[in-house]
Design an enzyme around this catalytic site. Structure first.
Site, PDB file in Angstrom:
ATOM      1  N   HIS A  82     -10.633  -1.735  -5.641  1.00 28.58           N
ATOM      2  CA  HIS A  82     -10.276  -0.577  -6.465  1.00 28.58           C
ATOM      3  C   HIS A  82     -10.898  -0.669  -7.857  1.00 28.58           C
ATOM      4  CE1 HIS A  82      -6.778   1.450  -4.152  1.00 28.58           C
ATOM      5  NE2 HIS A  82      -7.666   0.932  -3.317  1.00 28.58           N
ATOM      6  N   ASP A  83     -11.180  -1.884  -8.317  1.00 25.65           N
ATOM      7  CA  ASP A  83     -11.871  -2.009  -9.600  1.00 25.65           C
ATOM      8  C   ASP A  83     -13.330  -1.583  -9.439  1.00 25.65           C
ATOM      9  OD1 ASP A  83     -12.324  -2.613 -12.283  1.00 25.65           O
ATOM     10  OD2 ASP A  83     -12.970  -4.651 -11.812  1.00 25.65           O
ATOM     11  N   VAL A  86     -14.377   2.233  -9.032  1.00 26.50           N
ATOM     12  CA  VAL A  86     -14.120   3.181 -10.125  1.00 26.50           C
ATOM     13  C   VAL A  86     -14.741   2.610 -11.411  1.00 26.50           C
ATOM     14  CG1 VAL A  86     -12.347   4.472 -11.367  1.00 26.50           C
ATOM     15  CG2 VAL A  86     -11.953   3.810  -8.986  1.00 26.50           C
ATOM     16  N   ASP A  90     -15.509  -3.680 -13.607  1.00 23.18           N
ATOM     17  CA  ASP A  90     -15.438  -3.931 -15.047  1.00 23.18           C
ATOM     18  C   ASP A  90     -13.998  -4.079 -15.538  1.00 23.18           C
ATOM     19  OD1 ASP A  90     -14.463  -1.373 -14.834  1.00 23.18           O
ATOM     20  OD2 ASP A  90     -15.657  -0.552 -16.482  1.00 23.18           O
ATOM     21  N   SER A  92     -11.629  -2.170 -15.317  1.00 22.67           N
ATOM     22  CA  SER A  92     -11.011  -0.937 -15.835  1.00 22.67           C
ATOM     23  C   SER A  92      -9.666  -0.693 -15.162  1.00 22.67           C
ATOM     24  CB  SER A  92     -11.941   0.259 -15.642  1.00 22.67           C
ATOM     25  OG  SER A  92     -12.383   0.339 -14.305  1.00 22.67           O
ATOM     26  N   PRO A 174     -11.798   5.886  -1.502  1.00 20.05           N
ATOM     27  CA  PRO A 174     -11.591   6.413  -0.151  1.00 20.05           C
ATOM     28  C   PRO A 174     -10.095   6.475   0.170  1.00 20.05           C
ATOM     29  CG  PRO A 174     -13.088   4.525  -0.154  1.00 20.05           C
ATOM     30  CD  PRO A 174     -12.486   4.591  -1.512  1.00 20.05           C
ATOM     31  N   THR A 205      -7.585  -7.216   7.365  1.00 21.00           N
ATOM     32  CA  THR A 205      -7.072  -8.274   8.243  1.00 21.00           C
ATOM     33  C   THR A 205      -5.891  -9.026   7.626  1.00 21.00           C
ATOM     34  OG1 THR A 205      -7.606 -10.341   9.387  1.00 21.00           O
ATOM     35  CG2 THR A 205      -8.890  -9.886   7.437  1.00 21.00           C
ATOM     36  N   ASP A 256      -3.174  -5.808  10.612  1.00 21.12           N
ATOM     37  CA  ASP A 256      -3.807  -6.595  11.672  1.00 21.12           C
ATOM     38  C   ASP A 256      -2.676  -7.239  12.458  1.00 21.12           C
ATOM     39  OD1 ASP A 256      -5.353  -8.186  13.285  1.00 21.12           O
ATOM     40  OD2 ASP A 256      -6.157  -9.441  11.677  1.00 21.12           O
TER      41      ASP A 256
HETATM   42  C1  HEM Z   1     -12.476   3.464   3.770  1.00 21.92           C
HETATM   43  C2  HEM Z   1     -12.070   2.574   2.918  1.00 21.92           C
HETATM   44  C3  HEM Z   1     -10.647   2.175   2.726  1.00 21.92           C
HETATM   45  C4  HEM Z   1      -9.492   2.896   2.869  1.00 21.92           C
HETATM   46  C5  HEM Z   1      -9.350   4.347   3.269  1.00 21.92           C
HETATM   47  C6  HEM Z   1      -8.396   2.009   2.572  1.00 21.92           C
HETATM   48  C7  HEM Z   1      -7.063   2.374   2.586  1.00 21.92           C
HETATM   49  C8  HEM Z   1      -6.015   1.510   2.409  1.00 21.92           C
HETATM   50  C9  HEM Z   1      -4.638   1.878   2.487  1.00 21.92           C
HETATM   51  C10 HEM Z   1      -4.104   3.277   2.750  1.00 21.92           C
HETATM   52  C11 HEM Z   1      -3.915   0.754   2.290  1.00 21.92           C
HETATM   53  C12 HEM Z   1      -2.404   0.618   2.264  1.00 21.92           C
HETATM   54  C13 HEM Z   1      -1.943   0.616   0.832  1.00 21.92           C
HETATM   55  C14 HEM Z   1      -0.492   0.325   0.678  1.00 21.92           C
HETATM   56  O1  HEM Z   1       0.317   0.798   1.471  1.00 21.92           O
HETATM   57  O2  HEM Z   1      -0.146  -0.403  -0.278  1.00 21.92           O
HETATM   58  C15 HEM Z   1      -4.839  -0.317   2.077  1.00 21.92           C
HETATM   59  C16 HEM Z   1      -4.486  -1.613   1.843  1.00 21.92           C
HETATM   60  C17 HEM Z   1      -5.388  -2.633   1.638  1.00 21.92           C
HETATM   61  N1  HEM Z   1      -6.744  -2.507   1.498  1.00 21.92           N
HETATM   62 FE1  HEM Z   1      -7.811  -0.891   1.917  1.00 21.92          FE
HETATM   63  N2  HEM Z   1      -8.899   0.779   2.264  1.00 21.92           N
HETATM   64  C18 HEM Z   1     -10.261   0.833   2.340  1.00 21.92           C
HETATM   65  C19 HEM Z   1     -11.141  -0.170   2.071  1.00 21.92           C
HETATM   66  C20 HEM Z   1     -10.789  -1.419   1.654  1.00 21.92           C
HETATM   67  C21 HEM Z   1     -11.708  -2.434   1.209  1.00 21.92           C
HETATM   68  C22 HEM Z   1     -13.210  -2.249   1.076  1.00 21.92           C
HETATM   69  C23 HEM Z   1     -10.976  -3.541   0.911  1.00 21.92           C
HETATM   70  C24 HEM Z   1     -11.430  -4.878   0.392  1.00 21.92           C
HETATM   71  C25 HEM Z   1     -12.579  -5.428   0.595  1.00 21.92           C
HETATM   72  C26 HEM Z   1      -9.600  -3.223   1.188  1.00 21.92           C
HETATM   73  C27 HEM Z   1      -8.559  -4.090   1.063  1.00 21.92           C
HETATM   74  C28 HEM Z   1      -7.246  -3.759   1.279  1.00 21.92           C
HETATM   75  C29 HEM Z   1      -6.181  -4.735   1.328  1.00 21.92           C
HETATM   76  C30 HEM Z   1      -6.342  -6.235   1.202  1.00 21.92           C
HETATM   77  C31 HEM Z   1      -5.010  -4.015   1.536  1.00 21.92           C
HETATM   78  C32 HEM Z   1      -3.600  -4.570   1.635  1.00 21.92           C
HETATM   79  C33 HEM Z   1      -2.950  -4.562   0.292  1.00 21.92           C
HETATM   80  C34 HEM Z   1      -1.611  -5.256   0.325  1.00 21.92           C
HETATM   81  O3  HEM Z   1      -1.187  -5.710   1.384  1.00 21.92           O
HETATM   82  O4  HEM Z   1      -1.004  -5.338  -0.755  1.00 21.92           O
HETATM   83  N3  HEM Z   1      -9.523  -1.927   1.608  1.00 21.92           N
HETATM   84  N4  HEM Z   1      -6.125   0.163   2.138  1.00 21.92           N
END
Ligand code: HEM
Length: 340
Positions: A82-83, A86, A90, A92, A174, A205, A256
């Site tokens: 998220h950093d 956007v 940096d 932000s 995204p 994962t 996962d």
């Molecule tokens: C198409 C791209 C992506 C979408 C639509 C997406 C969407 C989401 C959503 C909806 C969640 C759940 C948030 C929540 O309920 O707190 C999430 C969690 C997460 N995302 Fe993504 N994500 C994307 C790409 C990525 C990328 C590129 C990474 C890191 C390399 C990432 C890492 C994570 C991690 C680690 C969580 C779990 C956070 C937690 O358990 O606190 N995501 N993501």
């Protein structure tokens, strides 16, 4: 020629040589700044002379936080994503204020900020004014992956902290309901290709998602009065039990299934088996543009897929160079939550 003339010529020569040397240095410096400005300026070992303990300080801050609460690891990994998406990587995302990125909807469930603050406080006493918050976030993401069983990679450093943080800029992150075409475009806008997209989303994962972000798939998907047909029939009751209709919207569910605490390619096995939890993950399998990359990460004939763990680090380095500020751009914040 008179002796004093010879003296004059040789001192003129010296001056000229000096001038050429100074000019050459300036040109090299300017070129260095230029390429850094385009995001090529980070490098492994950037703090070797100025803060040699940087990696061990961040690592121990992350380790003790994750030992106390393992959900911190995915929190820190997501924070880096998220950093970077956007305003570039940096820091932000760390700035506090009523309308900063941190206060925006997409960042409302981010966690792990206190770990960055703790690492920064220790770094400020070890080497004041040297290590950027942006680099701490990058290192903490890598350490979180390693602590959960992922493969280690070297993190190029030298990012500087940004001065701008606006909630409205988070619109380009995204979202879970974005169609694959939009996801591909949002990654392409950051210089990342479809393979990078599939690889980086593999960060899920170790993640969990709140029911509110996917329970619409379980009951009345797109006004069909039924579930999303992409969800495996055997998996559906499991998800419904975790997120009952009208139940706790903030309950967290592993993305996962069966392997949330261990970083690895089982996430892709789940996608293939119709066990993707959030809609955007499930679509990575149902869309042929992304399915081929998911397939590439599946284990082959009993061999666990190690390709994913190797590729993930490579893709993280690439994401970590999005619009980085280096050289004289930005600043090194004294505290990560505010500009100096
Ligand atoms: C198409 C791209 C992506 C979408 C639509 C997406 C969407 C989401 C959503 C909806 C969640 C759940 C948030 C929540 O309920 O707190 C999430 C969690 C997460 N995302 Fe993504 N994500 C994307 C790409 C990525 C990328 C590129 C990474 C890191 C390399 C990432 C890492 C994570 C991690 C680690 C969580 C779990 C956070 C937690 O358990 O606190 N995501 N993501």
């Amino acid at each position: 020629m008179h002796i004093s003339n010879i003296m004059e010529v040789s001192s003129l020569n010296k001056t000229l040589i000096l001038l050429v040397l100074v000019l050459a240095t300036f040109t090299t410096m300017a070129q260095g700044q230029g390429s850094r400005g385009r995001g090529q300026g980070t490098r492994v070992g950037f703090y070797r002379a100025t803060c040699p303990r940087v990696e061990s300080i961040v690592q121990s801050a992350v380790e003790s936080a994750v030992q106390a609460n393992r959900t911190i690891a995915p929190g820190l990994l997501r924070m880096f994503f998220h950093d970077c998406f956007v305003n570039g990587c940096d820091a932000s995302v760390l700035i506090e204020g009523p309308s900063t990125e941190k206060a925006s909807g997409p960042n409302s469930l981010l966690t792990g900020f206190e770990v960055i603050d703790a690492a920064k406080a220790q770094l400020e006493s070890a080497c004041p004014g040297v290590v950027s918050c942006a680099d701490i976030v990058a290192l903490a993401a890598r350490d979180s992956v390693v602590l959960t069983g992922g493969r280690r990679w070297q993190v190029p450093l030298g990012r500087r902290d940004g001065l701008v943080s606006q909630a409205s800029d988070t619109a380009n992150l995204p979202g879970a309901t974005d169609p694959i075409t939009v996801q591909i475009r949002k990654f392409a806008d950051k210089g990342l290709n479809t393979q990078d997209l599939v690889t980086l989303v593999g960060g899920h994962t170790i993640g969990t998602a709140a029911c509110l972000l996917f329970s619409y798939r379980l009951y009345n998907f797109n006004n069909t009065n039924g579930p999303d047909p992409d969800i495996n029939q055997a998996f559906l009751p499991q998800l419904r039990a975790l997120c009952p209709n009208g139940g706790n919207a903030f309950r967290r569910v592993a993305m996962d299934t069966g392997s949330v605490n261990s970083f690895g390619n089982s996430f892709y096995e789940n996608l293939r088996n119709g066990r993707g939890v959030i809609e955007s993950d499930a679509k990575l399998w149902s869309d042929r543009r992304t399915q081929r990359y998911v397939q590439g990460f599946l284990g082959v004939r009993g061999q666990p897929g190690s390709r994913f763990n190797a590729e993930f680090g490579r893709a993280m380095v690439k994401m970590g160079n999005i619009h980085v500020k280096t050289g004289r751009q930005g600043q090194i914040r004294r505290v990560c939550t505010a500009t100096n």
